[in-house]
Motif scaffolding. Structure first.
Motif, PDB file in Angstrom:
ATOM      1  N   PHE A 283       0.862  -1.180   0.000  1.00 40.11           N
ATOM      2  CA  PHE A 283       0.000   0.000   0.000  1.00 40.11           C
ATOM      3  C   PHE A 283       0.899   1.231   0.000  1.00 40.11           C
ATOM      4  O   PHE A 283       1.806   1.334   0.828  1.00 40.11           O
ATOM      5  CB  PHE A 283      -0.907   0.028   1.232  1.00 40.11           C
ATOM      6  N   ASN A 284       0.634   2.180  -0.890  1.00 39.13           N
ATOM      7  CA  ASN A 284       1.520   3.332  -1.026  1.00 39.13           C
ATOM      8  C   ASN A 284       0.716   4.606  -1.264  1.00 39.13           C
ATOM      9  O   ASN A 284      -0.175   4.641  -2.117  1.00 39.13           O
ATOM     10  CB  ASN A 284       2.482   3.107  -2.193  1.00 39.13           C
TER      11      ASN A 284
ATOM     12  N   PHE B 295       4.438   4.109   2.850  1.00 39.24           N
ATOM     13  CA  PHE B 295       3.976   2.833   2.324  1.00 39.24           C
ATOM     14  C   PHE B 295       4.074   1.739   3.377  1.00 39.24           C
ATOM     15  O   PHE B 295       4.884   1.803   4.311  1.00 39.24           O
ATOM     16  CB  PHE B 295       4.738   2.448   1.054  1.00 39.24           C
ATOM     17  N   TYR B 296       3.227   0.724   3.188  1.00 44.13           N
ATOM     18  CA  TYR B 296       3.155  -0.401   4.115  1.00 44.13           C
ATOM     19  C   TYR B 296       3.249  -1.692   3.320  1.00 44.13           C
ATOM     20  O   TYR B 296       2.602  -1.844   2.280  1.00 44.13           O
ATOM     21  CB  TYR B 296       1.834  -0.364   4.894  1.00 44.13           C
TER      22      TYR B 296
ATOM     23  N   ASP C 145       6.800  -7.612   7.357  1.00 46.02           N
ATOM     24  CA  ASP C 145       5.870  -6.494   7.387  1.00 46.02           C
ATOM     25  C   ASP C 145       6.630  -5.223   7.764  1.00 46.02           C
ATOM     26  O   ASP C 145       7.719  -5.261   8.332  1.00 46.02           O
ATOM     27  CB  ASP C 145       4.747  -6.737   8.405  1.00 46.02           C
ATOM     28  N   GLY C 146       6.004  -4.081   7.481  1.00 45.01           N
ATOM     29  CA  GLY C 146       6.630  -2.852   7.916  1.00 45.01           C
ATOM     30  C   GLY C 146       5.958  -1.619   7.354  1.00 45.01           C
ATOM     31  O   GLY C 146       5.280  -1.665   6.318  1.00 45.01           O
ATOM     32  N   LEU C 147       6.136  -0.511   8.055  1.00 47.15           N
ATOM     33  CA  LEU C 147       5.657   0.803   7.643  1.00 47.15           C
ATOM     34  C   LEU C 147       6.869   1.672   7.386  1.00 47.15           C
ATOM     35  O   LEU C 147       7.772   1.764   8.231  1.00 47.15           O
ATOM     36  CB  LEU C 147       4.775   1.415   8.731  1.00 47.15           C
ATOM     37  N   PHE C 148       6.901   2.324   6.219  1.00 48.03           N
ATOM     38  CA  PHE C 148       8.079   3.068   5.795  1.00 48.03           C
ATOM     39  C   PHE C 148       7.667   4.451   5.280  1.00 48.03           C
ATOM     40  O   PHE C 148       6.519   4.672   4.890  1.00 48.03           O
ATOM     41  CB  PHE C 148       8.817   2.335   4.664  1.00 48.03           C
ATOM     42  N   THR C 149       8.642   5.337   5.260  1.00 48.65           N
ATOM     43  CA  THR C 149       8.482   6.624   4.591  1.00 48.65           C
ATOM     44  C   THR C 149       9.674   6.834   3.669  1.00 48.65           C
ATOM     45  O   THR C 149      10.781   6.326   3.929  1.00 48.65           O
ATOM     46  CB  THR C 149       8.381   7.775   5.610  1.00 48.65           C
TER      47      THR C 149
ATOM     48  N   THR D 237       9.021  -2.063  11.594  1.00 46.44           N
ATOM     49  CA  THR D 237       9.146  -3.247  10.761  1.00 46.44           C
ATOM     50  C   THR D 237       9.633  -4.416  11.592  1.00 46.44           C
ATOM     51  O   THR D 237      10.320  -4.229  12.606  1.00 46.44           O
ATOM     52  CB  THR D 237      10.123  -2.999   9.590  1.00 46.44           C
ATOM     53  N   ASN D 238       9.273  -5.628  11.163  1.00 49.96           N
ATOM     54  CA  ASN D 238       9.834  -6.829  11.776  1.00 49.96           C
ATOM     55  C   ASN D 238      10.738  -7.572  10.790  1.00 49.96           C
ATOM     56  O   ASN D 238      11.033  -8.754  10.991  1.00 49.96           O
ATOM     57  CB  ASN D 238       8.722  -7.763  12.290  1.00 49.96           C
ATOM     58  N   LEU D 239      11.169  -6.884   9.717  1.00 47.60           N
ATOM     59  CA  LEU D 239      12.143  -7.464   8.808  1.00 47.60           C
ATOM     60  C   LEU D 239      13.446  -7.729   9.560  1.00 47.60           C
ATOM     61  O   LEU D 239      13.892  -6.909  10.365  1.00 47.60           O
ATOM     62  CB  LEU D 239      12.416  -6.532   7.634  1.00 47.60           C
ATOM     63  N   ASP D 240      14.042  -8.865   9.320  1.00 54.03           N
ATOM     64  CA  ASP D 240      15.282  -9.241  10.001  1.00 54.03           C
ATOM     65  C   ASP D 240      16.312  -9.672   8.960  1.00 54.03           C
ATOM     66  O   ASP D 240      16.102 -10.669   8.260  1.00 54.03           O
ATOM     67  CB  ASP D 240      15.007 -10.368  11.002  1.00 54.03           C
TER      68      ASP D 240
END
Length: 235
Positions: free
Chosen positions: A150-151, A174-175, A183-187, A212-215
Motif C-alpha cells: 500500500f503506497n 507505504f506499508y 511487514d513494515g511501515l516506511f516513509t 518493521t519486523n524485517l530481520d
C-alpha cells in the motif's frame, strides 16, 4: 546517470504510438517497492510503449557486473483518464535473480512473481499530484514471498529555485505485508534538482522504516545519482 528518449507517430490522436526509455546508474539499486534494494550500484532501464489507454512498461535492473537483478514486464490500462483524475490497472510478470552459494561456485537462480496493481491519482494543478497504489504480489516458486503493498505518494514538480533552478520533490508513506512476518511501515523522499533548459540533474532518494519486523532491519537507505535526459518529439 540517466538517458531518456521518446518517439511518437505524428499521426492522428487515435493511432498515435508513444515510446519512451530511461536508463539510469544508481549508487544503490532501489526496487519498485522501496523497502527492498540491491545494496550496491545498479543499472536500471525503464521502457514504455503507449497506445491509447494501453501501455507496456518493462523494467530491467542489473548490477554493475551486468548480472540480472530484477526483470519486470508491466502491462497497464487507464480505466479513467480525465484532466484531474486517473485510475489505472496493471499486471506484471517478474523475475528476481539472486546468487545461490554451492560447493563449486555461486549459481544464479531465478524466482518468478505475478502481481496486479491499482493506481488512483489526482492532480491539484499542472505541478502537484497525490496518488494511491495497491499491489497484490504472488510468488510462483518454492521459497518465494507473497503479500500486499500500500503506497500513498505526494509529488510537486517545477519548484523554482532562483531564476533558472528547478526542483522536483515527492514524499511517500507505504506499508508492506508479506508472508514470513515480512511487514513494515516506511516513509521515503525523493528530490531532484536541475537548471531550466539544461539536460543535467542531480537526485537524492532516502527510505526510512517507521516500524518493521524485517530481520535484519533495513534501517535507513539512500540513493544518489546524476541524470542526463534526452527527449525527442514526434516522428
Amino acid at each position: 546517470f540517466s538517458v531518456s528518449w521518446s518517439r511518437e507517430k505524428a499521426d492522428s490522436t487515435k493511432s498515435r504510438l508513444e515510446a519512451e526509455a530511461t536508463i539510469s546508474l544508481n549508487s544503490n539499486g532501489i526496487a519498485y517497492i522501496p523497502a527492498f534494494s540491491l545494496d550496491k550500484p545498479a543499472i536500471i532501464g525503464a521502457f514504455s510503449l503507449v497506445k491509447g489507454r494501453f501501455s507496456y512498461d518493462p523494467q530491467l535492473s542489473y548490477g554493475l557486473d551486468l548480472k540480472p537483478w530484477i526483470i519486470d514486464n508491466w502491462f497497464h490500462y487507464r480505466m479513467v483518464d480525465r484532466s484531474a483524475f486517473e485510475l489505472k490497472a496493471g499486471a506484471v510478470f517478474s523475475a528476481f535473480f539472486s546468487e545461490l552459494e554451492t560447493l563449486d561456485e555461486p549459481v544464479l537462480q531465478v524466482q518468478k512473481y505475478l502481481a496486479a496493481e491499482l493506481v488512483a491519482s489526482y492532480s491539484f494543478g499542472p505541478s502537484s499530484s497525490l496518488a494511491f497504489t495497491y499491489l497484490i504480489d504472488r510468488g510462483q516458486d518454492p521459497g518465494t514471498l507473497s503479500g500486499h503493498f500500500f503506497n500513498l505518494q505526494a509529488e510537486r514538480s517545477e519548484i523554482k529555485l532562483g531564476q533558472k533552478g528547478m526542483l522536483l520533490a515527492s514524499v511517500q508513506v507505504f506499508y508492506i505485508d508479506y508472508t514470513g512476518h515480512n511487514d513494515g511501515l516506511f516513509t521515503a523522499a525523493y528530490l531532484s534538482a536541475s537548471i531550466r533548459n539544461v539536460p543535467f540533474s542531480v537526485f537524492f532518494q532516502g527510505i526510512q522504516d517507521l516500524w518493521t519486523n524485517l530481520d535484519p532491519s533495513p534501517a535507513f537507505k539512500w540513493n544518489v545519482g546524476l541524470a542526463y535526459h534526452i527527449a525527442t518529439g514526434g516522428f
